[in-house]
Design an enzyme around this catalytic site. Structure first.
Site, PDB file in Angstrom:
ATOM      1  N   LYS A  51      89.297  35.370  24.284  1.00 52.83           N
ATOM      2  CA  LYS A  51      88.570  34.824  25.153  1.00 52.83           C
ATOM      3  C   LYS A  51      87.149  34.703  24.620  1.00 52.83           C
ATOM      4  CE  LYS A  51      87.854  33.268  29.655  1.00 52.83           C
ATOM      5  NZ  LYS A  51      88.514  31.756  29.479  1.00 52.83           N
ATOM      6  N   LYS A 111      81.373  44.142  16.320  1.00 54.51           N
ATOM      7  CA  LYS A 111      80.437  43.445  17.009  1.00 54.51           C
ATOM      8  C   LYS A 111      79.608  43.519  17.647  1.00 54.51           C
ATOM      9  CE  LYS A 111      84.424  45.719  20.923  1.00 54.51           C
ATOM     10  NZ  LYS A 111      84.943  46.497  21.679  1.00 54.51           N
ATOM     11  N   LYS A 132      90.950  36.579  15.475  1.00 52.18           N
ATOM     12  CA  LYS A 132      92.530  37.088  16.858  1.00 52.18           C
ATOM     13  C   LYS A 132      91.831  36.772  17.249  1.00 52.18           C
ATOM     14  CE  LYS A 132      93.248  41.544  18.820  1.00 52.18           C
ATOM     15  NZ  LYS A 132      92.445  43.544  18.962  1.00 52.18           N
TER      16      LYS A 132
END
Ligand code: SF4
Length: 323
Positions: free
Chosen positions: A194, A111, A191
């Site tokens: 959005k 992240k 993966k």
């Protein structure tokens, strides 16, 4: 009865990865377990969304969860921030968590790369809040995808530490494997998400889905219509596995290998089967959007039920740790 806790982040429109990886499992799990399902808006703050967008995303997610078949009579559906005990327990747990353990979390590294301009402390301690989300309900089972297994291991470690210091208080939660732990995006490389723009939206109209499928990656060896393909390595074929029946999958695989069908035919067949699932969900979502008062009522009721249990746990924790 075993107790399940599971959360989903309100990060934008729902896609079929969310549906297969979380919502469909929730619908199944509510039949067998006492379930607490949470819209984890506190976690969403780690990406610093616009306030109005976050509120809208929470509401749309609640609509998607209900339209997919989660029954608020069976499961407790609530918004995380309406139960402040999550944050309170997260603080207690953060004092039970070693920096070295958090440093090992691979999702933090992933992240951080993705939002390199906003590597905040919330992102670093995210798994601690996640542990609190589960254990504030003393849940003993957690349905998680493979990318969350490491976080659950950390939650178990926190439980062992807490119980070791203050006496048996929490169960060590175990993983309930999800049927589709990792749904790949249309690019076939990462993966479905959005934010990566590689998703098939759950509420999308069929024309839009077909438009996206046209650009979806397939077997790179199928350059021409009469090149034989390899369904086993084709990402589009993996979607058939989720949405088409066994006979259709078998036929598609054979026709792909013999080049009897082209990729566009294959994608059209997939789009039709996707619509059989998405169509009724989209319709139910429209009905729910027209009745916002009912959504508020469901979330308030869920929040009250969740809070009653969370308060009991927090009273016990306060007593154990000396607050
Ligand atoms: S025919 Fe279908 S399974 Fe075969 S390569 Fe094309 S999209 Fe993939």
């Amino acid at each position: 009865m075993s107790r399940i806790m599971s959360g989903i982040q309100p990060t934008g429109s729902l896609h079929i990865g969310n549906y297969l990886g979380a919502l469909l499992n929730w619908v199944r799990l509510q039949e067998e377990y006492e379930c607490y399902f949470s819209i984890v808006d506190l976690h969403a703050l780690t990406a610093r969304p616009e306030p109005q967008e976050l509120r809208l995303a929470v509401r749309e997610l609640a609509i998607g969860v209900l339209a997919s078949g989660v029954d608020p009579e069976r499961a407790v559906l609530f918004v995380q921030s309406q139960v402040p005990e999550h944050s309170e327990l997260a603080w207690v747990f953060s004092c039970m968590t070693q920096m070295g353990d958090l440093n090992r979390m691979t999702q933090f590294k992933d992240k951080s790369q993705f939002q390199a301009d906003n590597i905040n402390a919330g992102l670093f301690t995210y798994p601690v809040l996640q542990a609190a989300d589960i254990l504030i309900y003393r849940a003993d089972r957690v349905p998680v995808g493979e990318d969350q297994v490491q976080h659950l291991e950390l939650a178990r470690e926190i439980v062992r530490r807490f119980n070791g210091i203050y006496g048996q208080t929490f169960p060590e939660p175990i993983v309930v494997p999800a049927k589709a732990p990792r749904v790949m995006g249309l690019d076939g490389e990462s993966k479905m998400s959005k934010s990566r723009g590689n998703e098939i939206g759950l509420f999308e109209e069929p024309e839009e889905t077909m438009k996206k499928l046209r650009g979806a990656k397939t077997d790179p060896q199928r350059l021409r219509r009469n090149d034989p393909g390899r369904p086993e390595i084709c990402n589009v074929f993996s979607y058939h596995g989720y949405f088409s029946d066994a006979a259709t999958c078998e036929q598609i695989a054979a026709d792909c290998r013999s080049a009897s069908i082209g990729c566009v035919d294959c994608k059209q067949s997939l789009a039709g089967n996707l619509e059989k699932v998405k169509g009724p969900i989209r319709e139910r979502a429209q009905e729910l959007r027209a009745n916002q008062g009912a959504i508020d009522e469901i979330l308030n009721e869920g929040g009250n039920r969740a809070r009653a249990v969370a308060k009991e746990t927090m009273d016990l924790v306060r007593e154990r740790v000396g607050l």
